[in-house]
Design a protein around this motif. Structure first.
Motif, PDB file in Angstrom:
ATOM      1  N   ASP A 138       0.652  -1.030   0.037  1.00 48.37           N
ATOM      2  CA  ASP A 138       0.128   0.018  -0.016  1.00 48.37           C
ATOM      3  C   ASP A 138       0.844   1.380   0.070  1.00 48.37           C
ATOM      4  N   ASP A 139       2.050   1.301   0.676  1.00 48.48           N
ATOM      5  CA  ASP A 139       2.819   2.489   0.801  1.00 48.48           C
ATOM      6  C   ASP A 139       3.448   2.612  -0.738  1.00 48.48           C
ATOM      7  N   HIS A 140       3.532   1.567  -1.502  1.00 45.61           N
ATOM      8  CA  HIS A 140       4.115   1.566  -2.875  1.00 45.61           C
ATOM      9  C   HIS A 140       2.955   2.289  -3.644  1.00 45.61           C
ATOM     10  N   VAL A 141       1.725   1.828  -3.632  1.00 42.19           N
ATOM     11  CA  VAL A 141       0.921   2.325  -4.288  1.00 42.19           C
ATOM     12  C   VAL A 141       0.598   4.036  -3.990  1.00 42.19           C
ATOM     13  N   ALA A 143       1.152   9.772  -5.014  1.00 43.24           N
ATOM     14  CA  ALA A 143       1.543  10.987  -4.606  1.00 43.24           C
ATOM     15  C   ALA A 143       2.557  11.605  -5.592  1.00 43.24           C
ATOM     16  N   VAL A 144       3.288  10.733  -6.235  1.00 41.47           N
ATOM     17  CA  VAL A 144       4.095  11.402  -7.407  1.00 41.47           C
ATOM     18  C   VAL A 144       3.362  12.129  -8.454  1.00 41.47           C
ATOM     19  N   MET A 145       2.270  11.326  -8.822  1.00 43.73           N
ATOM     20  CA  MET A 145       1.368  12.129  -9.898  1.00 43.73           C
ATOM     21  C   MET A 145       0.613  13.290  -9.365  1.00 43.73           C
ATOM     22  N   ASP A 146       0.478  13.315  -8.062  1.00 41.87           N
ATOM     23  CA  ASP A 146      -0.264  14.624  -7.668  1.00 41.87           C
ATOM     24  C   ASP A 146       0.977  15.680  -7.471  1.00 41.87           C
TER      25      ASP A 146
END
Length: 262
Positions: free
Chosen positions: A65-68, A73-76
């Motif tokens: 879930d942290d990876h997801v 977050a990178v997309m944001d």
């Protein structure tokens, strides 16, 4: 890039519609250089070192879930409301997590040598299956043994040598994981199951498996392709778990063809 106090290393290459690129367990962006070179003429490739890997921070413990969360977050942070997402092996698990949690944000989904569920990482499962042969071996010897099993029988010594060259490259660049870091990365993949959620994926999806893959064999990819409504399933007959080394031209041709169709 700082994601909730964890530094995630991100690179961008090319122009156009964004394609997030996610690597496998124990790997990093360097392993994706051939994929980046092949696909950046078509897309703005955004490549990540997943937490615990490469040039990103390496916490003592984390989860799938942290990876997801990191990918979203990178997309944001980059202002990407939508993107195409490509994941290989572990990266395919992360990609499925993104596509099931935020279906509207993934336009096209590429899953290379994937599986949709597991009680352990595929590497941990394979080590367990060969426990008698591996008894008394060092961590490096174990990983070398498992690494050799990843190839198709037809993959010759020149192709196999590329994996050792990649390991030496990572060592020279300071990207090699310690045994403890590899175990943390492997534990993050324990006990996941996306199968109930895959029918909610709205992205056009390409699933690519290697015919001789001992880690995530073709039936794993077939399960995913049957559950995702708009999925295409391709098996590379001359590949094991490393098609970017074993059949790079065939792999990239299939992916380019899929990405080019709107």
């Amino acid at each position: 890039m700082d994601i909730g106090g964890t530094r995630i290393h991100v690179e961008e290459h090319g122009h156009g519609r964004p394609l997030l690129m996610l690597h496998g367990l124990g790997s990093n962006i360097e392993s994706m250089r051939p994929d980046i070179a092949a696909l950046s003429p078509l897309r703005r490739v955004v490549a990540l070192d997943s937490r615990g890997h490469g040039r990103s921070d390496r916490p003592a413990a984390y989860t799938l879930d942290d990876h997801v969360n990191d990918v979203l977050a990178v997309m944001d942070a980059l202002g990407l409301q939508t993107a195409d997402v490509m994941g290989t092996s572990m990266g395919s698990y992360v990609a499925q997590g993104v596509a099931t949690r935020a279906p509207g944000r993934v336009l096209k989904l590429v899953l290379v040598v994937p599986k949709s569920s597991g009680t352990t990482s595929s590497v941990a499962r394979l080590i367990s299956e060969h426990a008698a042969e591996l008894e008394g071996k060092t961590n490096d010897e174990i990983l070398a043994f498992i690494g050799d099993l990843m190839f198709a029988p037809t993959s010759g010594p020149g192709i196999r040598a590329q994996r050792e060259q990649a390991a030496q490259r990572d060592l020279a660049l300071g990207l090699t994981q310690t045994p403890e870091q590899f175990q943390a990365a492997s534990r993050a993949l324990e006990g996941f199951d996306y199968r109930p959620d895959l029918p909610r994926v709205t992205a056009d999806t390409l699933v690519v498996s290697g015919r001789h893959d001992p880690l995530n064999p073709p039936h794993e990819g077939e399960v995913i392709a049957e559950l995702i409504p708009r999925a295409r399933f391709v098996v590379l007959e001359g590949s094991g778990h490393l098609p970017s080394l074993e059949q790079p031209e065939e792999l990239h041709a299939v992916i380019r063809g899929f990405l080019e169709v709107e």
